[in-house]
Design an enzyme around this catalytic site. Structure first.
Site, mmCIF file in Angstrom:
data_model
loop_
_atom_site.group_PDB
_atom_site.id
_atom_site.type_symbol
_atom_site.label_atom_id
_atom_site.label_comp_id
_atom_site.label_asym_id
_atom_site.label_seq_id
_atom_site.Cartn_x
_atom_site.Cartn_y
_atom_site.Cartn_z
ATOM 1 N N GLY A 7 0.805 -1.212 0.000
ATOM 2 C CA GLY A 7 0.000 0.000 0.000
ATOM 3 C C GLY A 7 0.841 1.266 0.000
ATOM 4 N N PHE A 11 -2.188 7.023 0.697
ATOM 5 C CA PHE A 11 -2.090 8.227 1.519
ATOM 6 C C PHE A 11 -0.997 8.103 2.579
ATOM 7 C CE2 PHE A 11 -4.285 10.086 5.460
ATOM 8 C CZ PHE A 11 -3.575 11.275 5.389
ATOM 9 N N ILE A 12 -1.146 7.175 3.504
ATOM 10 C CA ILE A 12 -0.154 7.022 4.570
ATOM 11 C C ILE A 12 1.096 6.345 4.027
ATOM 12 C CG2 ILE A 12 0.307 5.991 6.827
ATOM 13 C CD1 ILE A 12 -2.689 6.220 7.437
ATOM 14 N N GLY A 13 0.912 5.320 3.211
ATOM 15 C CA GLY A 13 2.048 4.566 2.707
ATOM 16 C C GLY A 13 3.058 5.413 1.957
ATOM 17 N N ASP A 55 -1.182 -7.244 -6.282
ATOM 18 C CA ASP A 55 -2.134 -7.422 -5.189
ATOM 19 C C ASP A 55 -1.519 -8.289 -4.102
ATOM 20 O OD1 ASP A 55 -4.437 -8.190 -3.590
ATOM 21 O OD2 ASP A 55 -5.676 -7.538 -5.278
ATOM 22 N N VAL A 56 -1.616 -7.835 -2.866
ATOM 23 C CA VAL A 56 -1.027 -8.560 -1.739
ATOM 24 C C VAL A 56 -1.729 -9.894 -1.506
ATOM 25 C CG1 VAL A 56 -2.470 -7.585 0.108
ATOM 26 C CG2 VAL A 56 -0.075 -8.153 0.574
ATOM 27 N N ALA A 76 -1.353 -1.841 3.170
ATOM 28 C CA ALA A 76 -2.412 -2.139 2.209
ATOM 29 C C ALA A 76 -3.681 -2.572 2.936
ATOM 30 C CB ALA A 76 -1.956 -3.232 1.240
ATOM 31 N N TYR A 179 -15.266 -3.217 9.096
ATOM 32 C CA TYR A 179 -13.889 -2.749 8.967
ATOM 33 C C TYR A 179 -13.122 -2.967 10.262
ATOM 34 C CZ TYR A 179 -10.009 0.571 8.853
ATOM 35 O OH TYR A 179 -8.765 1.143 8.943
ATOM 36 N N LYS A 183 -9.698 -5.279 11.065
ATOM 37 C CA LYS A 183 -8.453 -4.746 11.620
ATOM 38 C C LYS A 183 -8.023 -5.536 12.859
ATOM 39 C CE LYS A 183 -6.476 -1.986 10.031
ATOM 40 N NZ LYS A 183 -5.498 -2.097 8.901
#
Length: 351
Positions: A7, A11-13, A55-56, A76, A179, A183
């Site tokens: 990922g 944004f964060i990655g 794709d992971v 990701a 979600y 996580k």
């Protein structure tokens, strides 16, 4: 160190990739560029980074990406609350199956350092105290209460008003939506991998991350992005409930710095199943305050408080990040006012 960042175009990655490069590491970016999070061209990476599109969830792709890697930074994921429960298979596939495939390949390759993009959503509601009964954990808010504008959780024992506080990593998990459930499952998978292989697993439980390159307003975007997009259209940001929801807004560059510290940390303790760290600014603010700060910095119309609500949202969730500060020496550098001013006037790209 050669670090796989799944990922890493997101944004964060992408901020993590820049921070790793600045510290002399060699990031390997693996990203599927899923359209729910990426609306633009392939990313521009800093010099020294390696780009792989894939794709992971694909074992062959992951095995190839792990060649020569010393650590994995797993960003990701499919994020946000989504649209409805029909999203559940996609969340489970992207987040949990993807994590399982990645960890299995790491076990096969003998890679023993894993850093997970965790989330504060695993806690459900935050920490609360009743004046009569002390610390309590309220259940999910009932729709009739929300429809009537009764947004604050009450003591489950006596019905009294509760005082919100900071949630620490030892708080019981209580995921309130699909979600959040995925996580938490990612953390359990990482813990199982660590116990089996003797590796070290860390979960940085991000609180409300914001900043440049935040995805545009989709059903999977964060509230700061939705407000920023409304202002860009000349519209008033629509604040749900009464705007009093407390959150910990943490700047993406501070989150990237926490990832680099966690990857570089030398831990002489016996390997634990998984170490979790809250990653928040330590400066709780309300959603209404955030909307007002963005509107003022942008010079746009003032927010409107709508009274609308979403089932599954929690009222207050703010971080106690003392463990991260103590163990890794991390501290946030971007204050709320400066961070919101920067975000309000920065463009949103489809990352």
């Amino acid at each position: 160190m050669r670090v796989l960042v799944t990922g890493g175009a997101g944004f964060i990655g992408s901020h993590i990739v820049e921070a790793l490069t600045a510290r002399g590491h060699h990031p390997v970016v693996l990203d599927a560029l899923l359209p729910t999070a990426h609306q633009g061209p392939e990313p521009s990476l800093p010099a020294g980074a390696t780009w792989l599109r894939g794709d992971v969830r694909d074992p062959a792709t992951v095995t190839h990406a792990l060649r020569g890697v010393g650590a994995v930074c797993h960003q990701a994921a499919m994020v946000g609350l989504g649209k409805d429960f029909a999203d559940a298979p996609d969340y489970v596939s992207c987040n949990d199956l993807g994590t399982a495939v990645l960890l299995a390949a790491m076990a096969e390759a003998g890679i023993d350092r894993f850093l997970l993009a965790g989330s504060m959503v695993v806690y459900g509601e935050g920490a609360y105290a009743c004046p009569a009964h002390g610390p309590v954990r309220p259940g999910p808010r009932a729709e009739p209460d929300l429809a009537a504008g009764r947004f604050e959780p009450r003591c489950p024992r006596c019905g009294a008003d509760l005082a919100p506080g900071l949630v620490a990593e030892d708080a019981p998990a209580d995921p309130r939506n699909v979600y959040a459930t995925t996580k938490l499952a990612q953390e359990h998978l990482a813990a199982a991998w660590a116990r089996t292989t003797g590796g070290r697993a860390v979960s940085l439980r991000y609180h409300n991350v914001y900043g440049p390159r935040m995805p545009r307003d989709t059903p999977y975007a964060g509230v700061a992005s939705l407000f920023r997009s409304a202002l860009a259209r000349g519209e008033r940001p629509r604040v749900f409930e009464d705007g009093g929801q407390r959150r910990d807004f943490v700047h993406v560059r501070d989150v990237a710095a926490a990832n680099v510290l966690a990857l570089e940390a030398v831990d002489d303790r016996a390997p634990a199943a998984l170490t979790a760290y809250n990653t928040g600014s330590g400066d709780p603010r309300t959603v209404g305050e955030m909307a007002e700060a963005l509107a003022a910095a942008h010079g746009g119309p003032a927010p409107v408080v709508t009274g609308e609500y979403r089932l599954g949202d929690v009222r207050h969730i703010t971080a106690d990040s003392a463990r991260l500060r103590a163990d890794l020496g991390w501290k946030p550098e971007v204050g709320f006012a400066d961070g919101m001013a920067e975000f309000a006037t920065s463009g949103l790209r489809g990352v």
